[in-house]
Design a protein around this motif. Sequence first.
Motif, PDB file in Angstrom:
ATOM      1  N   THR A 126       0.831  -1.203   0.000  1.00 24.10           N
ATOM      2  CA  THR A 126       0.000   0.000   0.000  1.00 24.10           C
ATOM      3  C   THR A 126       0.867   1.256   0.000  1.00 24.10           C
ATOM      4  O   THR A 126       0.589   2.214  -0.724  1.00 24.10           O
ATOM      5  CB  THR A 126      -0.956   0.003   1.211  1.00 24.10           C
ATOM      6  N   LEU A 127       1.930   1.263   0.790  1.00 25.17           N
ATOM      7  CA  LEU A 127       2.848   2.398   0.829  1.00 25.17           C
ATOM      8  C   LEU A 127       3.437   2.648  -0.557  1.00 25.17           C
ATOM      9  O   LEU A 127       3.439   3.785  -1.043  1.00 25.17           O
ATOM     10  CB  LEU A 127       3.966   2.147   1.841  1.00 25.17           C
ATOM     11  N   ILE A 128       3.914   1.596  -1.205  1.00 29.65           N
ATOM     12  CA  ILE A 128       4.497   1.736  -2.544  1.00 29.65           C
ATOM     13  C   ILE A 128       3.449   2.256  -3.519  1.00 29.65           C
ATOM     14  O   ILE A 128       3.681   3.233  -4.248  1.00 29.65           O
ATOM     15  CB  ILE A 128       5.058   0.379  -3.044  1.00 29.65           C
ATOM     16  N   GLU A 129       2.283   1.638  -3.525  1.00 29.74           N
ATOM     17  CA  GLU A 129       1.273   1.966  -4.526  1.00 29.74           C
ATOM     18  C   GLU A 129       0.606   3.314  -4.304  1.00 29.74           C
ATOM     19  O   GLU A 129       0.020   3.871  -5.233  1.00 29.74           O
ATOM     20  CB  GLU A 129       0.244   0.842  -4.619  1.00 29.74           C
ATOM     21  N   THR A 130       0.725   3.873  -3.119  1.00 28.93           N
ATOM     22  CA  THR A 130       0.198   5.221  -2.882  1.00 28.93           C
ATOM     23  C   THR A 130       0.941   6.243  -3.732  1.00 28.93           C
ATOM     24  O   THR A 130       0.327   7.128  -4.321  1.00 28.93           O
ATOM     25  CB  THR A 130       0.316   5.582  -1.383  1.00 28.93           C
ATOM     26  N   ASP A 131       2.260   6.113  -3.826  1.00 33.33           N
ATOM     27  CA  ASP A 131       3.070   7.054  -4.603  1.00 33.33           C
ATOM     28  C   ASP A 131       3.479   6.507  -5.962  1.00 33.33           C
ATOM     29  O   ASP A 131       3.855   7.274  -6.850  1.00 33.33           O
ATOM     30  CB  ASP A 131       4.350   7.413  -3.828  1.00 33.33           C
ATOM     31  N   ASN A 132       3.455   5.194  -6.134  1.00 30.83           N
ATOM     32  CA  ASN A 132       3.986   4.569  -7.342  1.00 30.83           C
ATOM     33  C   ASN A 132       3.073   3.400  -7.742  1.00 30.83           C
ATOM     34  O   ASN A 132       3.455   2.238  -7.643  1.00 30.83           O
ATOM     35  CB  ASN A 132       5.424   4.084  -7.057  1.00 30.83           C
ATOM     36  N   PRO A 133       1.857   3.707  -8.201  1.00 31.05           N
ATOM     37  CA  PRO A 133       0.873   2.645  -8.453  1.00 31.05           C
ATOM     38  C   PRO A 133       1.280   1.633  -9.519  1.00 31.05           C
ATOM     39  O   PRO A 133       0.800   0.505  -9.498  1.00 31.05           O
ATOM     40  CB  PRO A 133      -0.388   3.407  -8.861  1.00 31.05           C
ATOM     41  N   THR A 134       2.170   2.009 -10.415  1.00 33.49           N
ATOM     42  CA  THR A 134       2.581   1.078 -11.477  1.00 33.49           C
ATOM     43  C   THR A 134       3.890   0.368 -11.153  1.00 33.49           C
ATOM     44  O   THR A 134       4.388  -0.404 -11.964  1.00 33.49           O
ATOM     45  CB  THR A 134       2.725   1.808 -12.820  1.00 33.49           C
ATOM     46  N   TRP A 135       4.459   0.647 -10.001  1.00 35.00           N
ATOM     47  CA  TRP A 135       5.713   0.024  -9.570  1.00 35.00           C
ATOM     48  C   TRP A 135       6.846   0.321 -10.548  1.00 35.00           C
ATOM     49  O   TRP A 135       7.739  -0.484 -10.757  1.00 35.00           O
ATOM     50  CB  TRP A 135       5.569  -1.484  -9.389  1.00 35.00           C
ATOM     51  N   ARG A 136       6.844   1.492 -11.142  1.00 33.37           N
ATOM     52  CA  ARG A 136       7.925   1.815 -12.080  1.00 33.37           C
ATOM     53  C   ARG A 136       9.216   2.016 -11.311  1.00 33.37           C
ATOM     54  O   ARG A 136       9.209   2.312 -10.113  1.00 33.37           O
ATOM     55  CB  ARG A 136       7.581   3.014 -12.939  1.00 33.37           C
ATOM     56  N   ASP A 137      10.329   1.849 -12.006  1.00 34.58           N
ATOM     57  CA  ASP A 137      11.644   2.011 -11.394  1.00 34.58           C
ATOM     58  C   ASP A 137      11.947   3.504 -11.290  1.00 34.58           C
ATOM     59  O   ASP A 137      12.234   4.159 -12.290  1.00 34.58           O
ATOM     60  CB  ASP A 137      12.701   1.292 -12.235  1.00 34.58           C
ATOM     61  N   LEU A 138      11.879   4.041 -10.099  1.00 37.43           N
ATOM     62  CA  LEU A 138      12.065   5.477  -9.875  1.00 37.43           C
ATOM     63  C   LEU A 138      13.480   5.943 -10.199  1.00 37.43           C
ATOM     64  O   LEU A 138      13.706   7.130 -10.422  1.00 37.43           O
ATOM     65  CB  LEU A 138      11.705   5.827  -8.427  1.00 37.43           C
ATOM     66  N   ALA A 139      14.423   5.023 -10.267  1.00 39.84           N
ATOM     67  CA  ALA A 139      15.802   5.381 -10.605  1.00 39.84           C
ATOM     68  C   ALA A 139      15.892   5.961 -12.018  1.00 39.84           C
ATOM     69  O   ALA A 139      16.788   6.753 -12.303  1.00 39.84           O
ATOM     70  CB  ALA A 139      16.715   4.168 -10.462  1.00 39.84           C
ATOM     71  N   GLU A 140      14.976   5.592 -12.879  1.00 45.64           N
ATOM     72  CA  GLU A 140      14.977   6.122 -14.237  1.00 45.64           C
ATOM     73  C   GLU A 140      14.768   7.638 -14.245  1.00 45.64           C
ATOM     74  O   GLU A 140      15.225   8.319 -15.170  1.00 45.64           O
ATOM     75  CB  GLU A 140      13.910   5.434 -15.083  1.00 45.64           C
ATOM     76  N   ASP A 141      14.121   8.176 -13.222  1.00 40.41           N
ATOM     77  CA  ASP A 141      13.922   9.631 -13.119  1.00 40.41           C
ATOM     78  C   ASP A 141      15.244  10.373 -12.974  1.00 40.41           C
ATOM     79  O   ASP A 141      15.312  11.569 -13.215  1.00 40.41           O
ATOM     80  CB  ASP A 141      13.025   9.976 -11.923  1.00 40.41           C
ATOM     81  N   TRP A 142      16.279   9.663 -12.536  1.00 34.70           N
ATOM     82  CA  TRP A 142      17.607  10.271 -12.339  1.00 34.70           C
ATOM     83  C   TRP A 142      18.596   9.845 -13.418  1.00 34.70           C
ATOM     84  O   TRP A 142      19.802   9.936 -13.233  1.00 34.70           O
ATOM     85  CB  TRP A 142      18.152   9.930 -10.960  1.00 34.70           C
ATOM     86  N   GLY A 143      18.071   9.326 -14.522  1.00 33.60           N
ATOM     87  CA  GLY A 143      18.928   9.013 -15.656  1.00 33.60           C
ATOM     88  C   GLY A 143      19.439   7.590 -15.727  1.00 33.60           C
ATOM     89  O   GLY A 143      20.205   7.267 -16.630  1.00 33.60           O
ATOM     90  N   PHE A 144      19.028   6.731 -14.814  1.00 36.61           N
ATOM     91  CA  PHE A 144      19.430   5.328 -14.906  1.00 36.61           C
ATOM     92  C   PHE A 144      18.714   4.685 -16.087  1.00 36.61           C
ATOM     93  O   PHE A 144      17.561   4.992 -16.370  1.00 36.61           O
ATOM     94  CB  PHE A 144      19.082   4.573 -13.619  1.00 36.61           C
ATOM     95  N   ASP A 145      19.398   3.780 -16.767  1.00 35.36           N
ATOM     96  CA  ASP A 145      18.806   3.066 -17.898  1.00 35.36           C
ATOM     97  C   ASP A 145      17.698   2.151 -17.413  1.00 35.36           C
ATOM     98  O   ASP A 145      17.786   1.583 -16.315  1.00 35.36           O
ATOM     99  CB  ASP A 145      19.859   2.218 -18.619  1.00 35.36           C
ATOM    100  N   PRO A 146      16.659   1.964 -18.234  1.00 40.56           N
ATOM    101  CA  PRO A 146      15.623   1.007 -17.872  1.00 40.56           C
ATOM    102  C   PRO A 146      16.200  -0.406 -17.749  1.00 40.56           C
ATOM    103  O   PRO A 146      17.086  -0.790 -18.512  1.00 40.56           O
ATOM    104  CB  PRO A 146      14.632   1.068 -19.049  1.00 40.56           C
ATOM    105  N   LEU A 147      15.704  -1.143 -16.786  1.00 43.04           N
ATOM    106  CA  LEU A 147      16.106  -2.540 -16.599  1.00 43.04           C
ATOM    107  C   LEU A 147      15.231  -3.435 -17.469  1.00 43.04           C
ATOM    108  O   LEU A 147      14.084  -3.094 -17.749  1.00 43.04           O
ATOM    109  CB  LEU A 147      15.956  -2.946 -15.136  1.00 43.04           C
ATOM    110  N   PRO A 148      15.751  -4.586 -17.879  1.00 41.77           N
ATOM    111  CA  PRO A 148      14.904  -5.528 -18.616  1.00 41.77           C
ATOM    112  C   PRO A 148      13.781  -6.010 -17.721  1.00 41.77           C
ATOM    113  O   PRO A 148      13.904  -5.998 -16.493  1.00 41.77           O
ATOM    114  CB  PRO A 148      15.861  -6.660 -18.984  1.00 41.77           C
TER     115      PRO A 148
END
Length: 105
Positions: A79-101
């Motif tokens: 619930t904590l995760i999905e409150t801010d990140n409902p799709t479970w996306r990798d938030l590291a990508e917001d800082w320029g990290f490459d998408p993971l497979p």
Amino acid sequence: MARQPAVYIMASGRNGTLYIGLTSDLMARIVQHREGMFDGFSKRYGVNRLVWFAMADTMDAAITREKQLKVWKRSWKITLIETDNPTWRDLAEDWGFDPLPPPSS
């Protein structure tokens, strides 16, 4: 991002294995998880996606929050995760990290 205490949750994928940790350098810790730099739980279970984090004013505050989260029921963590990140996306990508497979099933 300047060095600052943070509590974070990494996941192997949506509704996958979760890892709760704390660090004073979140960017460096993301790299460590993504590259499997430490043998153990997160490497063994492929826990390398940043799905939630919270910055703290002090390391003591981060430690207290980490201890709270570690004893929570799994459903509360989700619930904590999905409150801010409902799709479970990798938030590291917001800082320029490459998408993971996509995670293997």
